[in-house]
Design a protein around this motif. Sequence first.
Motif, PDB file in Angstrom:
ATOM      1  N   ASP A 117      18.526  25.690  12.714  1.00 34.23           N
ATOM      2  CA  ASP A 117      17.943  24.690  13.622  1.00 34.23           C
ATOM      3  C   ASP A 117      16.562  25.112  14.097  1.00 34.23           C
ATOM      4  N   GLU A 118      16.390  26.378  14.402  1.00 32.47           N
ATOM      5  CA  GLU A 118      15.076  26.879  14.819  1.00 32.47           C
ATOM      6  C   GLU A 118      14.081  26.758  13.666  1.00 32.47           C
ATOM      7  N   PHE A 119      14.527  27.123  12.484  1.00 34.96           N
ATOM      8  CA  PHE A 119      13.661  27.018  11.308  1.00 34.96           C
ATOM      9  C   PHE A 119      13.207  25.579  11.106  1.00 34.96           C
ATOM     10  N   LYS A 120      14.150  24.636  11.185  1.00 34.48           N
ATOM     11  CA  LYS A 120      13.818  23.221  10.979  1.00 34.48           C
ATOM     12  C   LYS A 120      12.804  22.737  12.014  1.00 34.48           C
ATOM     13  N   THR A 121      12.984  23.153  13.251  1.00 34.61           N
ATOM     14  CA  THR A 121      12.049  22.756  14.315  1.00 34.61           C
ATOM     15  C   THR A 121      10.655  23.304  14.036  1.00 34.61           C
ATOM     16  N   ILE A 122      10.579  24.569  13.657  1.00 33.26           N
ATOM     17  CA  ILE A 122       9.287  25.185  13.364  1.00 33.26           C
ATOM     18  C   ILE A 122       8.667  24.535  12.120  1.00 33.26           C
ATOM     19  N   PHE A 123       9.495  24.219  11.149  1.00 34.24           N
ATOM     20  CA  PHE A 123       9.015  23.553   9.931  1.00 34.24           C
ATOM     21  C   PHE A 123       8.358  22.213  10.273  1.00 34.24           C
ATOM     22  N   ILE A 124       9.017  21.407  11.092  1.00 37.05           N
ATOM     23  CA  ILE A 124       8.450  20.111  11.485  1.00 37.05           C
ATOM     24  C   ILE A 124       7.165  20.313  12.282  1.00 37.05           C
ATOM     25  N   MET A 125       7.153  21.298  13.178  1.00 34.10           N
ATOM     26  CA  MET A 125       5.944  21.555  13.969  1.00 34.10           C
ATOM     27  C   MET A 125       4.789  21.989  13.066  1.00 34.10           C
ATOM     28  N   ASN A 126       5.072  22.837  12.087  1.00 36.50           N
ATOM     29  CA  ASN A 126       4.029  23.269  11.145  1.00 36.50           C
ATOM     30  C   ASN A 126       3.484  22.086  10.349  1.00 36.50           C
ATOM     31  N   TYR A 127       4.362  21.187   9.963  1.00 36.25           N
ATOM     32  CA  TYR A 127       3.923  20.003   9.227  1.00 36.25           C
ATOM     33  C   TYR A 127       3.040  19.120  10.104  1.00 36.25           C
ATOM     34  N   MET A 128       3.447  18.954  11.356  1.00 43.90           N
ATOM     35  CA  MET A 128       2.686  18.091  12.268  1.00 43.90           C
ATOM     36  C   MET A 128       1.314  18.674  12.592  1.00 43.90           C
ATOM     37  N   GLU A 129       1.183  19.995  12.536  1.00 44.18           N
ATOM     38  CA  GLU A 129      -0.112  20.626  12.793  1.00 44.18           C
ATOM     39  C   GLU A 129      -1.091  20.357  11.655  1.00 44.18           C
ATOM     40  N   ASP A 130      -0.576  20.215  10.452  1.00 47.66           N
ATOM     41  CA  ASP A 130      -1.423  19.904   9.294  1.00 47.66           C
ATOM     42  C   ASP A 130      -1.729  18.409   9.256  1.00 47.66           C
ATOM     43  N   GLU A 131      -2.556  18.041   8.281  1.00 48.37           N
ATOM     44  CA  GLU A 131      -2.845  16.632   8.020  1.00 48.37           C
ATOM     45  C   GLU A 131      -1.569  15.978   7.489  1.00 48.37           C
ATOM     46  N   ASP A 132      -1.303  14.750   7.894  1.00 56.36           N
ATOM     47  CA  ASP A 132      -0.105  14.035   7.434  1.00 56.36           C
ATOM     48  C   ASP A 132      -0.357  13.486   6.028  1.00 56.36           C
ATOM     49  N   TYR A 133      -0.361  14.389   5.050  1.00 54.68           N
ATOM     50  CA  TYR A 133      -0.708  14.036   3.673  1.00 54.68           C
ATOM     51  C   TYR A 133       0.317  13.127   3.029  1.00 54.68           C
TER      52      TYR A 133
END
Length: 170
Positions: free
Chosen positions: A138-154
Motif C-alpha cells: 500500500d505504501e509503495f502504491k501511494t508513492i508510485f501514484i505520487m511519483n507519477y503525479m509529480e511528472d508530466e501526465d504523459y
Amino acid sequence: MTSFSGYLPYAFALIIAIPFLVLLRQFVFTHIKLKEQEIKLLAMKSNSDNKTQSYERMTLFMERMKPSNLIQRFDKNLAPHEFIFLTEKSINEEFDYNSSQQLYITKNSWKNIVDSKNAIIDTLHKTYEGINGNATLDEFKTIFIMNYMEDEDYISKTIEDLRREILIIA
C-alpha cells in the motif's frame, strides 16, 4: 441483283445487331467500372474501420496503464517487487498483443504510446529503488501514484493526441 437478295436478311440482321452489341459492350464495361469503384470504396471503409478500432484499442491500453488503474490489479498480499514484476509483465503482454495496431496509427502516436509504456515501467522501478524495498505494498502504491503525479501526465496527453487524430480520420 439476285445474288445480293439472298444476303439481304443477313445484312438487315447485322444492321440491327451491331448497335445492340455496341450498347451491350458499353453497358458491361460501365458495370465493371462501377463494381471496381464499389470495391475500392468498401476497402477504404474497411481501412477506416480498422483505424478507428486501432485508436479505440490503444486508448483502452493507455487507460489501463494509468497508475490509478494499475494499483487495483493483483492480490493485496503481494510484496512490492512481486507487484512490479506482475504489473510489468501484464503491461508488456498487453502491449505485445496490441502491437499490430501500429499499422493503422501515425508514427508520432505510436512513439508516444511506446514512450508512455516505457515511462510507466521506469516509474515503477524508480519508485521501488526509492523505497529500498522497505515499504508495504500500500505504501509503495501511494508513492508510485505520487511519483507519477509529480511528472508530466504523459498518458493523458497521449490519449488526448489519439482523440485528436481520430477526429481528423473520422
